[in-house]
Design a protein around this motif. Structure first.
Motif, PDB file in Angstrom:
ATOM      1  N   GLY A  91       8.647   0.445   2.859  1.00 52.49           N
ATOM      2  CA  GLY A  91       8.142  -0.984   3.344  1.00 52.49           C
ATOM      3  C   GLY A  91       6.592  -0.870   4.046  1.00 52.49           C
ATOM      4  N   SER A  92       5.912  -1.727   3.978  1.00 46.40           N
ATOM      5  CA  SER A  92       4.512  -1.910   4.398  1.00 46.40           C
ATOM      6  C   SER A  92       4.520  -1.820   5.565  1.00 46.40           C
ATOM      7  CB  SER A  92       4.231  -3.774   4.278  1.00 46.40           C
ATOM      8  OG  SER A  92       4.518  -3.916   2.056  1.00 46.40           O
ATOM      9  N   LYS A  93       5.090  -2.487   6.325  1.00 46.62           N
ATOM     10  CA  LYS A  93       5.353  -2.426   7.307  1.00 46.62           C
ATOM     11  C   LYS A  93       5.051  -1.234   8.164  1.00 46.62           C
ATOM     12  CE  LYS A  93       6.928  -7.273   8.616  1.00 46.62           C
ATOM     13  NZ  LYS A  93       7.586  -8.234   9.550  1.00 46.62           N
TER      14      LYS A  93
ATOM     15  N   GLY B 259       0.478   6.668  -1.225  1.00 49.29           N
ATOM     16  CA  GLY B 259       0.747   5.622  -0.802  1.00 49.29           C
ATOM     17  C   GLY B 259       0.879   4.357  -0.904  1.00 49.29           C
ATOM     18  N   VAL B 260       0.415   4.211  -2.389  1.00 47.48           N
ATOM     19  CA  VAL B 260       2.183   3.183  -2.653  1.00 47.48           C
ATOM     20  C   VAL B 260       3.086   3.279  -3.198  1.00 47.48           C
ATOM     21  CG1 VAL B 260       1.519   1.474  -5.275  1.00 47.48           C
ATOM     22  CG2 VAL B 260      -0.165   2.006  -4.302  1.00 47.48           C
ATOM     23  N   ILE B 261       3.452   4.523  -3.379  1.00 48.17           N
ATOM     24  CA  ILE B 261       4.388   5.215  -3.530  1.00 48.17           C
ATOM     25  C   ILE B 261       5.545   4.815  -2.504  1.00 48.17           C
ATOM     26  CG2 ILE B 261       6.628   6.950  -4.525  1.00 48.17           C
ATOM     27  CD1 ILE B 261       3.916   7.522  -6.758  1.00 48.17           C
ATOM     28  N   VAL B 262       4.993   5.090  -1.539  1.00 49.90           N
ATOM     29  CA  VAL B 262       5.898   5.986   0.175  1.00 49.90           C
ATOM     30  C   VAL B 262       6.184   4.385   0.307  1.00 49.90           C
ATOM     31  CG1 VAL B 262       4.974   6.523   1.911  1.00 49.90           C
ATOM     32  CG2 VAL B 262       4.529   8.194   0.011  1.00 49.90           C
TER      33      VAL B 262
ATOM     34  N   ARG C  80      14.130  -0.070  12.544  1.00 51.39           N
ATOM     35  CA  ARG C  80      13.579  -0.242  11.348  1.00 51.39           C
ATOM     36  C   ARG C  80      13.163  -2.184  11.332  1.00 51.39           C
ATOM     37  NH1 ARG C  80      14.184   4.608   7.929  1.00 51.39           N
ATOM     38  NH2 ARG C  80      12.549   3.642   7.422  1.00 51.39           N
ATOM     39  N   PHE C  81      11.504  -2.135  10.457  1.00 47.24           N
ATOM     40  CA  PHE C  81      11.267  -3.352  10.078  1.00 47.24           C
ATOM     41  C   PHE C  81      12.013  -3.388   9.065  1.00 47.24           C
ATOM     42  CE2 PHE C  81       7.720  -0.971  12.147  1.00 47.24           C
ATOM     43  CZ  PHE C  81       7.286  -2.173  12.920  1.00 47.24           C
TER      44      PHE C  81
ATOM     45  N   LEU D 137       2.472   0.951  10.385  1.00 53.70           N
ATOM     46  CA  LEU D 137       2.706   1.965  11.958  1.00 53.70           C
ATOM     47  C   LEU D 137       2.824   3.417  11.625  1.00 53.70           C
ATOM     48  CD1 LEU D 137       3.474   1.833  14.620  1.00 53.70           C
ATOM     49  CD2 LEU D 137       5.702   1.988  14.249  1.00 53.70           C
ATOM     50  N   TYR D 138       3.238   3.554  10.268  1.00 50.83           N
ATOM     51  CA  TYR D 138       2.894   5.431  10.259  1.00 50.83           C
ATOM     52  C   TYR D 138       1.615   5.879   9.880  1.00 50.83           C
ATOM     53  CZ  TYR D 138       4.022   9.803   8.344  1.00 50.83           C
ATOM     54  OH  TYR D 138       3.842  11.054   7.739  1.00 50.83           O
TER      55      TYR D 138
END
Length: 209
Positions: free
Chosen positions: A90-92, A82-85, A9-10, A96-97
């Motif tokens: 985390g942003s990275k 998107g924002v909640i997920v 994980r990042f 990637l996802y």
């Protein structure tokens, strides 16, 4: 279970990648309306990839939209889910996802259209990646209630099932919607969640112990 490079994980950070993606999509839409030929370069057209080797279209189709409503509905979905997920994973990890599932959906759709003879199909929009984000939202927040059209309450996992059925049966009629990309978005989102995140959606939804 031992972690591998696939599951590493990042370090968590949040920079609001969702907002950046929305800005990029809006900017691309404006440019497409200024430069009329640009959509043919950004959208995914199987015959162009096959004969002209425009492989970047596997990626860029996610940032091309056919109309303001197309753009608005996709970006609204990205904002809602998107924002909640992104705050959760985390942003990275989110970036990637989003990019990996969207690109994989594009590649898989290309081969499907190529071998079915639909080489002149024009595929565009963020929906493939967005469907993957919607699935991850439903896995992370299985009890969340989403109000469809702002009035119909629906549990997040049920919403995913409804959209899956709409696109599955939508494949059997020509309505101009890239249902196949949506389905592949869900598929590759599921693979990512199972393999990298090691989360079983059925267990998250209480359907399996």
């Amino acid at each position: 279970m031992r972690n591998t490079i696939i599951n590493r994980r990042f370090k968590y950070n949040f920079v609001n990648v969702s907002a950046i993606l929305i800005i990029i999509n809006v900017a691309c839409f404006i440019l497409e309306n200024i430069f009329q030929a640009l959509p043919y370069y950004l959208s995914m057209v199987p015959i162009y990839i096959h004969f002209r080797h425009w492989y970047w279209q596997f990626f860029t189709y996610m940032f091309s939209h056919v109309s303001f409503w197309h753009l608005f509905s996709n970006m609204l979905g990205l904002f809602i889910f998107g924002v909640i997920v992104e705050r959760n994973v985390g942003s990275k990890e989110f970036l990637l996802y989003y990019l990996l599932t969207g690109t994989a959906a594009g590649v898989a759709s290309y081969f499907s259209y190529l071998y079915s003879g639909s080489v002149f199909t024009v595929v565009l929009g963020a929906s493939g990646a967005l469907y993957a984000v919607m699935l991850l939202f439903a896995v992370l927040f299985p009890s969340a209630v989403v109000y469809v059209f702002g009035i119909i309450p629906m549990r997040a996992p049920v919403l995913v099932l409804v959209y899956f059925l709409i696109d599955f049966f939508g494949q059997f009629r020509a309505d101009g919607t890239a249902h196949l990309v949506h389905l592949y978005g869900l598929l590759f989102g599921l693979i990512y969640i199972l393999v990298r995140m090691r989360i079983n959606p059925l267990r998250s939804w209480g359907l399996m112990k």
